[in-house]
Design a protein around this motif. Structure first.
Motif, PDB file in Angstrom:
ATOM      1  N   ILE A 241       1.118  -0.945  -0.258  1.00 32.51           N
ATOM      2  CA  ILE A 241      -0.032   0.308   0.065  1.00 32.51           C
ATOM      3  C   ILE A 241       0.603   1.365  -0.034  1.00 32.51           C
ATOM      4  CG2 ILE A 241      -1.523   0.846   1.079  1.00 32.51           C
ATOM      5  CD1 ILE A 241      -2.839  -1.247   2.708  1.00 32.51           C
ATOM      6  N   THR A 242       0.744   2.089  -0.663  1.00 35.91           N
ATOM      7  CA  THR A 242       1.159   3.267  -0.628  1.00 35.91           C
ATOM      8  C   THR A 242       0.460   4.770  -0.473  1.00 35.91           C
ATOM      9  OG1 THR A 242       2.328   5.596  -1.777  1.00 35.91           O
ATOM     10  CG2 THR A 242       0.736   3.693  -3.278  1.00 35.91           C
ATOM     11  N   SER A 313       2.656   7.617  -4.233  1.00 30.58           N
ATOM     12  CA  SER A 313       2.241   7.434  -4.173  1.00 30.58           C
ATOM     13  C   SER A 313       1.776   8.467  -5.091  1.00 30.58           C
ATOM     14  CB  SER A 313       1.124   8.025  -3.357  1.00 30.58           C
ATOM     15  OG  SER A 313       1.713   8.994  -2.821  1.00 30.58           O
ATOM     16  N   GLN A 314       2.938   9.323  -5.579  1.00 27.77           N
ATOM     17  CA  GLN A 314       2.612  10.193  -6.703  1.00 27.77           C
ATOM     18  C   GLN A 314       4.080  10.274  -7.760  1.00 27.77           C
ATOM     19  OE1 GLN A 314       0.599  12.553  -6.538  1.00 27.77           O
ATOM     20  NE2 GLN A 314      -0.400  11.753  -4.333  1.00 27.77           N
ATOM     21  N   GLY A 315       4.620   8.489  -7.973  1.00 28.48           N
ATOM     22  CA  GLY A 315       4.865   8.878  -8.481  1.00 28.48           C
ATOM     23  C   GLY A 315       6.887   9.094  -8.172  1.00 28.48           C
ATOM     24  N   GLU A 316       7.241  10.016  -7.799  1.00 29.45           N
ATOM     25  CA  GLU A 316       8.504  10.584  -7.055  1.00 29.45           C
ATOM     26  C   GLU A 316      10.043   9.507  -7.623  1.00 29.45           C
ATOM     27  OE1 GLU A 316       6.389   9.826  -4.979  1.00 29.45           O
ATOM     28  OE2 GLU A 316       6.027  11.084  -3.505  1.00 29.45           O
ATOM     29  N   PRO A 317      10.317  10.021  -8.082  1.00 34.65           N
ATOM     30  CA  PRO A 317      11.553   8.404  -9.017  1.00 34.65           C
ATOM     31  C   PRO A 317      12.251   8.394  -7.842  1.00 34.65           C
ATOM     32  CG  PRO A 317      11.296  10.866  -9.855  1.00 34.65           C
ATOM     33  CD  PRO A 317      10.556  11.200  -8.602  1.00 34.65           C
ATOM     34  N   LEU A 318      12.805   8.629  -6.589  1.00 29.90           N
ATOM     35  CA  LEU A 318      13.431   8.044  -5.613  1.00 29.90           C
ATOM     36  C   LEU A 318      12.544   7.158  -4.587  1.00 29.90           C
ATOM     37  CD1 LEU A 318      16.378  10.771  -5.206  1.00 29.90           C
ATOM     38  CD2 LEU A 318      16.241   9.201  -6.733  1.00 29.90           C
ATOM     39  N   SER A 322       8.239   3.719  -6.957  1.00 27.86           N
ATOM     40  CA  SER A 322       8.882   4.120  -7.602  1.00 27.86           C
ATOM     41  C   SER A 322      10.236   2.998  -8.257  1.00 27.86           C
ATOM     42  CB  SER A 322       9.473   5.413  -7.914  1.00 27.86           C
ATOM     43  OG  SER A 322       8.073   6.522  -8.406  1.00 27.86           O
ATOM     44  N   ARG A 323      11.165   2.815  -7.393  1.00 30.25           N
ATOM     45  CA  ARG A 323      12.362   2.047  -7.415  1.00 30.25           C
ATOM     46  C   ARG A 323      11.598   0.550  -7.796  1.00 30.25           C
ATOM     47  NH1 ARG A 323      15.658   3.158  -2.303  1.00 30.25           N
ATOM     48  NH2 ARG A 323      17.498   2.200  -3.446  1.00 30.25           N
ATOM     49  N   ILE A 324      10.989   0.258  -6.917  1.00 27.85           N
ATOM     50  CA  ILE A 324      10.320  -1.556  -7.147  1.00 27.85           C
ATOM     51  C   ILE A 324       9.518  -1.506  -8.547  1.00 27.85           C
ATOM     52  CG2 ILE A 324       8.331  -2.396  -6.215  1.00 27.85           C
ATOM     53  CD1 ILE A 324       8.486  -2.146  -2.848  1.00 27.85           C
ATOM     54  N   SER A 325       8.664  -0.344  -8.934  1.00 27.31           N
ATOM     55  CA  SER A 325       8.643  -0.360  -9.844  1.00 27.31           C
ATOM     56  C   SER A 325       9.368  -0.946 -11.527  1.00 27.31           C
ATOM     57  CB  SER A 325       7.481   0.371 -10.460  1.00 27.31           C
ATOM     58  OG  SER A 325       8.234   1.377 -10.470  1.00 27.31           O
ATOM     59  N   ASP A 359       1.653   1.112 -14.983  1.00 26.11           N
ATOM     60  CA  ASP A 359       1.749   0.913 -15.660  1.00 26.11           C
ATOM     61  C   ASP A 359       2.869   0.014 -14.998  1.00 26.11           C
ATOM     62  OD1 ASP A 359       0.028   1.434 -17.528  1.00 26.11           O
ATOM     63  OD2 ASP A 359       1.217   3.307 -18.552  1.00 26.11           O
ATOM     64  N   ARG A 360       4.238   0.391 -14.852  1.00 22.08           N
ATOM     65  CA  ARG A 360       5.430  -0.699 -15.002  1.00 22.08           C
ATOM     66  C   ARG A 360       4.972  -2.072 -13.934  1.00 22.08           C
ATOM     67  NH1 ARG A 360       8.040   4.495 -14.787  1.00 22.08           N
ATOM     68  NH2 ARG A 360       7.994   3.922 -12.687  1.00 22.08           N
ATOM     69  N   LEU A 361       4.787  -1.108 -13.008  1.00 22.05           N
ATOM     70  CA  LEU A 361       3.512  -2.845 -12.000  1.00 22.05           C
ATOM     71  C   LEU A 361       2.924  -3.282 -12.282  1.00 22.05           C
ATOM     72  CD1 LEU A 361       3.193  -0.542  -8.928  1.00 22.05           C
ATOM     73  CD2 LEU A 361       4.584  -2.098  -9.377  1.00 22.05           C
ATOM     74  N   MET A 362       2.039  -3.557 -13.179  1.00 24.79           N
ATOM     75  CA  MET A 362       1.297  -4.385 -14.172  1.00 24.79           C
ATOM     76  C   MET A 362       1.783  -5.090 -15.130  1.00 24.79           C
ATOM     77  SD  MET A 362      -2.473  -1.989 -15.145  1.00 24.79           S
ATOM     78  CE  MET A 362      -3.960  -1.676 -13.788  1.00 24.79           C
ATOM     79  N   MET A 363       3.028  -4.886 -15.769  1.00 25.53           N
ATOM     80  CA  MET A 363       4.055  -5.139 -16.488  1.00 25.53           C
ATOM     81  C   MET A 363       4.387  -6.360 -15.925  1.00 25.53           C
ATOM     82  SD  MET A 363       5.396  -2.637 -19.417  1.00 25.53           S
ATOM     83  CE  MET A 363       5.408  -1.229 -19.263  1.00 25.53           C
ATOM     84  N   LEU A 364       4.377  -6.045 -14.720  1.00 26.05           N
ATOM     85  CA  LEU A 364       5.576  -7.161 -14.009  1.00 26.05           C
ATOM     86  C   LEU A 364       4.764  -8.134 -13.376  1.00 26.05           C
ATOM     87  CD1 LEU A 364       7.691  -4.761 -11.761  1.00 26.05           C
ATOM     88  CD2 LEU A 364       8.653  -6.035 -13.396  1.00 26.05           C
ATOM     89  N   GLY A 365       3.914  -7.721 -13.630  1.00 31.25           N
ATOM     90  CA  GLY A 365       2.404  -8.982 -12.958  1.00 31.25           C
ATOM     91  C   GLY A 365       1.111  -8.743 -11.937  1.00 31.25           C
ATOM     92  N   ALA A 366       1.632  -7.379 -10.898  1.00 29.78           N
ATOM     93  CA  ALA A 366       1.113  -7.800 -10.177  1.00 29.78           C
ATOM     94  C   ALA A 366      -0.555  -6.869 -10.325  1.00 29.78           C
ATOM     95  CB  ALA A 366       2.443  -6.529  -9.088  1.00 29.78           C
ATOM     96  N   LYS A 367      -1.121  -7.850  -8.988  1.00 29.87           N
ATOM     97  CA  LYS A 367      -2.608  -6.763  -9.314  1.00 29.87           C
ATOM     98  C   LYS A 367      -2.374  -5.248  -8.492  1.00 29.87           C
ATOM     99  CE  LYS A 367      -7.544  -7.454  -7.288  1.00 29.87           C
ATOM    100  NZ  LYS A 367      -8.024  -7.867  -7.015  1.00 29.87           N
ATOM    101  N   VAL A 368      -3.529  -4.357  -9.688  1.00 30.11           N
ATOM    102  CA  VAL A 368      -3.030  -3.427  -9.307  1.00 30.11           C
ATOM    103  C   VAL A 368      -4.265  -2.341  -8.840  1.00 30.11           C
ATOM    104  CG1 VAL A 368      -2.245  -0.590  -9.254  1.00 30.11           C
ATOM    105  CG2 VAL A 368      -0.489  -2.387 -10.517  1.00 30.11           C
ATOM    106  N   VAL A 369      -4.526  -2.045  -7.477  1.00 25.29           N
ATOM    107  CA  VAL A 369      -5.730  -1.163  -7.333  1.00 25.29           C
ATOM    108  C   VAL A 369      -5.737   0.061  -6.980  1.00 25.29           C
ATOM    109  CG1 VAL A 369      -7.563  -1.155  -5.414  1.00 25.29           C
ATOM    110  CG2 VAL A 369      -6.520  -3.066  -5.917  1.00 25.29           C
TER     111      VAL A 369
END
Length: 691
Positions: A241-242, A313-318, A322-325, A359-369
């Motif tokens: 959760i973020t 939660s805001q897509g901050e690069p660091l 974001s790093r996990i994605s 998008d990156r998280l979904m491409m890795l196969g996770a379920k994103v809510v």
């Protein structure tokens, strides 16, 4: 809406002492909320926040309001009031304390606890005194301001609205708010106190406009609890959760749900760790110690028994998520059984970053809510009906919408009119505008300087407009570095060498070097007299910076004209001793066929880059008697490099002795004389011969 001239009873207002309210941030934008109250010799600040950079602000970490006005009047600053602990309200305080002192800062316990850590890190704890307050506490700031803290409800715990008593009347400053009748922490909005001031008479209301476009009431924070519970209980593997670290109520509910569903919690992200530690220490968050497991150990637990709570939660690069994605996090990698929940909505300007992360998280196969339809996030800012209730309780004579973009301010002003506030009693203002209030009038005064200060990742260095423009040029068109070897008697001693990085061009390096050679030659032939002075010493005094600037400007104009690109051009000049043999130029150099200028304003460099050229009978331009050396060939032995170019000399090619070639003597028509102007501009003056 605002009256046509923004003035009500202005003649009477000019004859009376008036209160000045000056927003330096938070208007026509989201973030960096900073407001100045001024009466007589007293200045009181309300909040001092930051904003996040837009896509074009390369290398910028945070955006601050320009505080030049406060630095000029810092001796009159009597104190600061903090409404709550969000970054867009307290994030700039530690930075500002490096520039001016604030005698005392009054604010909620949680906000000041978070501020303490920022001030210790910045080394400014000695520049102010922190004074905590409780609901309905009244503090005196200077001789003219008395401030009562009125408990409100927001996405941040320990949040307040302000009733500011001044010599001209009572001002209600709402801060960020919504009317939540089922608050997670049981701290209800003190509407009775607002109504009390409304009955006594409120001169002006300054009210949060963030959600003024949204109809209805804002849902209570507790409404996300069942939706989060459903997603967590149904997850087959890990739950990630973020959310905003500062959303204490949301984080409290997530910890409660983790305990309910038998999951251990791992925390990721510096701000998440710090905020939870402070909130638990002060009693704003209840959770047993054994609920938390270090991230290195939580990997050993079954996925069905773990919950990771993190920033990003805001897509901050660091940020952690974001790093996990991007598969860059050392401890956490995404699994196909993971359920990832975005319990936040994107701040305006962050939407693209958030979507790319999803998008990156979904491409890795996770379920994103994610998204509004899932019921996993509600705003902390009131909707139209919340704003109407605030207006109805306070019954203000005058109204100024704040904290929002322009369309939000306009929409909020229409809401105020629908509740009976006359259009002429409403001002829509921008950062730097001055609201002047008397008991019988409201008007705009003369604006003060306002703008932005851009801070790099260290939060110490200021990124000024010039640096930002150069970074934008680098990002869009690349950079060309040019090395020029020039003797102190104005001779080009080696061929120029250009190096391209990130520049898309059809021109080959040979042509670029030829163009650079001609630009350097023109500067030496036409500008050397103004750039070199004989001070009576053994060596002339040469303005090498001026030489560099002239070459850069000329080459940039040619590239813009010939190739339609505008890369950043950096010319480095390596001085050579007087008497160094002149480089004769390329035998196959492109002839200069441009017509002589006819009165362009910049002395031989008009908008098309033309210049005066003396030609022989064949039509070919002779080589200038004085030419400049560029990147590539070193000066002869004994040359003293300019500061910062010692490394260039090490990579330069060996000098090749070349005979000095004299240009043919040509009887020329009268030419024009040039003299310098500031910032490298050139002004044309006709010669006596031409006259």
């Amino acid at each position: 809406m605002t009256s046509s001239n923004g003035t009500i009873n202005s003649a009477k207002a000019n004859q009376q002492p008036h209160l000045r309210v000056i927003p330096l941030g938070g208007l026509h934008e989201i973030g960096k909320n900073t407001c100045v109250f001024e009466y007589g010799d007293d200045i009181m600040l309300v909040d001092a926040g930051l904003a996040f950079p837009s896509d074009g602000m390369h290398g910028v970490n945070v955006v601050m309001p320009d505080t030049s006005y406060l630095r000029e009047k810092q001796k009159r600053i009597r104190g600061m009031i903090v409404t709550h602990g969000h970054e867009d309200h307290i994030g700039g305080i530690a930075h500002h304390l490096k520039n001016f002192s604030i005698p005392v800062i009054h604010g909620p316990r949680l906000a000041l606890a978070m501020l303490t850590g920022k001030m210790e890190e910045a080394g400014v704890m000695d520049r102010t005194i922190l004074q905590t307050v409780a609901p309905r506490d009244v503090v005196k700031v200077g001789q003219h301001f008395s401030v009562e803290f009125i408990r409100n409800t927001h996405s941040m715990a320990d949040s307040f609205s302000l009733a500011i008593t001044t010599p001209v009347g009572t001002i209600i400053f709402t801060g960020d708010f919504k009317f939540d009748h089922t608050p997670v922490d049981g701290e209800y909005f003190d509407m009775a106190r607002l109504a009390h001031y409304g009955e006594q008479g409120v001169l002006c209301l300054f009210s949060d406009s963030t959600n003024s476009e949204v109809p209805g009431f804002c849902p209570p924070e507790r409404s996300v609890f069942p939706c989060l519970d459903r997603h967590i209980s149904q997850a087959e593997g890990r739950v990630i959760i973020t959310t905003f670290a500062s959303s204490i109520h949301r984080v409290s509910m997530i910890l409660e749900l983790a305990l309910k569903n038998g999951r251990k919690v791992g925390l990721l992200g510096r701000s998440m760790l710090n905020v939870i530690a402070k909130a638990r220490e002060l009693g704003y968050m209840q959770a047993p110690d054994d609920l938390f497991v270090p991230i290195k150990q939580i990997r050993d637990l079954p996925d069905r028994e773990t919950l990771l709570l993190m920033t990003g939660s805001q897509g901050e690069p660091l940020a952690a998520l974001s790093r996990i994605s991007r598969c860059e996090h050392p401890q956490v990698q995404v699994k196909s059984t993971d359920t990832i929940i975005f319990s936040a909505s994107p701040i305006p300007g962050n939407t693209i970053s958030v979507v790319n992360t999803i998008d990156r998280l979904m491409m890795l196969g996770a379920k994103v809510v994610y998204g509004k339809g899932e019921g996993i996030h509600v705003s902390g800012h009131g909707f139209q009906e919340d704003q109407k209730l605030m207006l109805a309780l306070t019954k203000p004579k005058y109204f100024v919408p704040v904290h929002g973009e322009h369309r939000m301010l306009v929409c909020h002003s229409k809401t105020a009119q629908s509740l009976g506030v006359p259009a002429d009693n409403i001002l829509i203002i921008d950062n730097g505008d001055v609201v002047e209030l008397t008991p019988d009038s409201i008007r705009k005064g003369d604006a003060v300087k306002a703008g932005i200060e851009l801070l790099d990742a260290s939060r110490n260095g200021i990124v000024d407009a010039r640096v930002l423009k150069e970074r934008q040029q680098l990002a869009e068109d690349g950079v060309i570095t040019l090395l020029a070897v020039i003797s102190t008697d104005g001779v080009m001693a080696a061929p120029p060498r250009a190096n391209l990085r990130g520049v898309v061009t059809t021109a080959d390096p040979r042509k670029l070097s030829s163009w650079a050679e001609r630009e350097i030659g023109w500067v030496l032939e036409n500008r050397w007299g103004q750039l070199c002075r004989n001070s009576g010493g053994s060596a002339p005094d040469v303005d090498w910076v001026g030489v560099q600037r002239e070459v850069e400007v000329g080459l940039q104009r040619r590239l813009r004209r010939e190739l339609q690109v505008e890369p950043l051009i950096i010319c480095v000049v390596q001085p050579a001793p007087a008497g160094t043999p002149a480089y004769k130029g390329r035998a196959d150099a492109e002839p200069d066929t441009r017509p002589a200028p006819r009165g362009g304003r910049d002395g031989g460099r008009d908008g098309g880059g033309r210049r005066d050229v003396v030609r022989d009978s064949s039509g070919r331009a002779p080589l200038p008697q004085r030419q400049l050396a560029t990147v590539g060939a070193p000066a002869s032995a004994g040359a003293v490099p300019a500061p910062g170019v010692a490394a260039v000399a090490a990579v330069a090619a060996p000098a090749v002795a070349a005979p000095v070639v004299s240009a043919p003597v040509v009887k020329a028509a009268p030419v024009e004389v040039f003299e310098p102007e500031p910032a490298g501009r050139i002004r044309r003056r006709r010669s006596a011969a031409a006259e």
